[in-house]
Design a protein around this motif. Structure first.
Motif, mmCIF file in Angstrom:
data_model
loop_
_atom_site.group_PDB
_atom_site.id
_atom_site.type_symbol
_atom_site.label_atom_id
_atom_site.label_comp_id
_atom_site.label_asym_id
_atom_site.label_seq_id
_atom_site.Cartn_x
_atom_site.Cartn_y
_atom_site.Cartn_z
ATOM 1 N N SER A 254 46.061 4.966 13.352
ATOM 2 C CA SER A 254 44.745 4.790 12.719
ATOM 3 C C SER A 254 43.937 3.694 13.415
ATOM 4 N N GLU A 255 44.596 2.971 14.305
ATOM 5 C CA GLU A 255 43.888 1.939 15.044
ATOM 6 C C GLU A 255 42.733 2.545 15.827
ATOM 7 N N ASN A 256 41.619 1.827 15.902
ATOM 8 C CA ASN A 256 40.431 2.292 16.629
ATOM 9 C C ASN A 256 39.818 3.553 16.027
ATOM 10 N N THR A 257 40.099 3.828 14.746
ATOM 11 C CA THR A 257 39.406 4.913 14.049
ATOM 12 C C THR A 257 38.727 4.311 12.814
ATOM 13 N N ASN A 258 37.945 5.146 12.110
ATOM 14 C CA ASN A 258 37.293 4.683 10.874
ATOM 15 C C ASN A 258 38.289 4.511 9.736
ATOM 16 N N ALA A 259 39.537 4.844 9.973
ATOM 17 C CA ALA A 259 40.547 4.745 8.928
ATOM 18 C C ALA A 259 41.449 3.526 9.111
ATOM 19 N N VAL A 260 41.147 2.693 10.079
ATOM 20 C CA VAL A 260 42.016 1.538 10.311
ATOM 21 C C VAL A 260 42.010 0.624 9.076
ATOM 22 N N GLY A 261 43.180 0.196 8.669
ATOM 23 C CA GLY A 261 43.293 -0.679 7.502
ATOM 24 C C GLY A 261 43.269 0.041 6.172
ATOM 25 N N ALA A 262 43.083 1.352 6.182
ATOM 26 C CA ALA A 262 43.086 2.104 4.919
ATOM 27 C C ALA A 262 44.464 2.004 4.271
ATOM 28 N N ILE A 263 44.457 1.901 2.943
ATOM 29 C CA ILE A 263 45.717 1.774 2.210
ATOM 30 C C ILE A 263 46.231 3.159 1.839
ATOM 31 N N LEU A 264 47.470 3.434 2.169
ATOM 32 C CA LEU A 264 48.096 4.699 1.794
ATOM 33 C C LEU A 264 48.764 4.543 0.431
ATOM 34 N N HIS A 265 48.463 5.465 -0.471
ATOM 35 C CA HIS A 265 49.101 5.472 -1.790
ATOM 36 C C HIS A 265 50.000 6.704 -1.865
ATOM 37 N N PHE A 266 51.231 6.496 -2.198
ATOM 38 C CA PHE A 266 52.194 7.594 -2.236
ATOM 39 C C PHE A 266 52.523 7.962 -3.676
ATOM 40 N N LYS A 267 52.215 9.179 -4.042
ATOM 41 C CA LYS A 267 52.625 9.668 -5.359
ATOM 42 C C LYS A 267 53.803 10.623 -5.160
ATOM 43 N N ARG A 268 54.922 10.253 -5.710
ATOM 44 C CA ARG A 268 56.141 11.040 -5.525
ATOM 45 C C ARG A 268 56.310 12.063 -6.657
ATOM 46 N N ILE A 269 56.617 13.315 -6.280
ATOM 47 C CA ILE A 269 56.859 14.360 -7.267
ATOM 48 C C ILE A 269 58.361 14.635 -7.314
ATOM 49 N N PRO A 270 59.005 14.405 -8.462
ATOM 50 C CA PRO A 270 60.436 14.687 -8.558
ATOM 51 C C PRO A 270 60.720 16.181 -8.431
ATOM 52 N N ALA A 271 61.879 16.502 -7.929
ATOM 53 C CA ALA A 271 62.243 17.902 -7.719
ATOM 54 C C ALA A 271 62.780 18.529 -9.003
ATOM 55 N N GLN A 272 62.243 19.701 -9.335
ATOM 56 C CA GLN A 272 62.681 20.452 -10.514
ATOM 57 C C GLN A 272 62.999 21.880 -10.079
ATOM 58 N N ALA A 273 64.006 22.442 -10.689
ATOM 59 C CA ALA A 273 64.352 23.829 -10.419
ATOM 60 C C ALA A 273 64.443 24.588 -11.733
ATOM 61 N N LYS A 274 64.322 25.910 -11.617
ATOM 62 C CA LYS A 274 64.498 26.748 -12.792
ATOM 63 C C LYS A 274 65.510 27.834 -12.457
ATOM 64 N N CYS A 275 66.425 28.056 -13.366
ATOM 65 C CA CYS A 275 67.404 29.116 -13.199
ATOM 66 C C CYS A 275 66.851 30.400 -13.793
ATOM 67 N N GLU A 276 66.835 31.468 -12.989
ATOM 68 C CA GLU A 276 66.295 32.739 -13.484
ATOM 69 C C GLU A 276 67.302 33.492 -14.331
ATOM 70 N N ALA A 277 68.523 33.058 -14.302
ATOM 71 C CA ALA A 277 69.558 33.723 -15.108
ATOM 72 C C ALA A 277 69.541 33.211 -16.546
ATOM 73 N N CYS A 278 69.592 31.890 -16.707
ATOM 74 C CA CYS A 278 69.631 31.334 -18.069
ATOM 75 C C CYS A 278 68.301 30.698 -18.481
ATOM 76 N N GLU A 279 67.343 30.680 -17.546
ATOM 77 C CA GLU A 279 65.983 30.229 -17.805
ATOM 78 C C GLU A 279 65.866 28.754 -18.150
ATOM 79 N N ARG A 280 66.852 27.975 -17.780
ATOM 80 C CA ARG A 280 66.749 26.539 -18.007
ATOM 81 C C ARG A 280 66.071 25.871 -16.812
ATOM 82 N N GLU A 281 65.380 24.757 -17.102
ATOM 83 C CA GLU A 281 64.793 23.934 -16.044
ATOM 84 C C GLU A 281 65.520 22.607 -16.006
ATOM 85 N N TYR A 282 65.677 22.090 -14.795
ATOM 86 C CA TYR A 282 66.423 20.842 -14.667
ATOM 87 C C TYR A 282 66.041 20.136 -13.368
#
Ligand SMILES: [Zn+2]
Length: 110
Positions: free
Chosen positions: A49-77
């Motif tokens: 980002s150096e030498n661009t208009n984005a130099v010094g911009a703050i990165l914010h990270f939003k983490r999405i936890p992993a979820q799965a669904k079972c198609e057999a018993c239809e539970r999510e976990y």
């Protein structure tokens, strides 16, 4: 790791949207199954980002936890990785619901 090309893509998107304005903040959404490491993205970001208009911009990270669904018993976990059997009924008919996200949510310019 592929963080360098990912970070380059973030920069391209941000600069495109900013249209020449100075970028102060970038909000990223990253699913836990992507194997992307926040610190690596930040590391590359500071370099490219150096030498661009984005130099010094703050990165914010939003983490999405992993979820799965079972198609057999239809539970999510919550899952830690892909390819595991359902912990309830041991079916392999498991679909990933969240955790593979990766996108730029918003960009703040001055
Ligand atoms: Zn199941």
């Amino acid at each position: 790791m592929h963080e360098l090309s990912i970070t380059q893509a973030i920069l391209d998107i941000a600069l495109n949207h900013a249209g020449g304005a100075k970028i102060t903040d970038i909000h990223l959404v990253i699913g836990d199954l992507t194997s992307l490491v926040d610190e690596c993205i930040q590391f590359y970001w500071d370099i490219i980002s150096e030498n661009t208009n984005a130099v010094g911009a703050i990165l914010h990270f939003k983490r999405i936890p992993a979820q799965a669904k079972c198609e057999a018993c239809e539970r999510e976990y919550a899952i830690k990785e892909e390819g595991l059997l359902c912990p309830y009924c041991h079916s392999h008919r498991v679909v990933i619901i969240t955790g593979k996200e990766f996108f730029v949510e918003s960009i703040t310019v001055e």
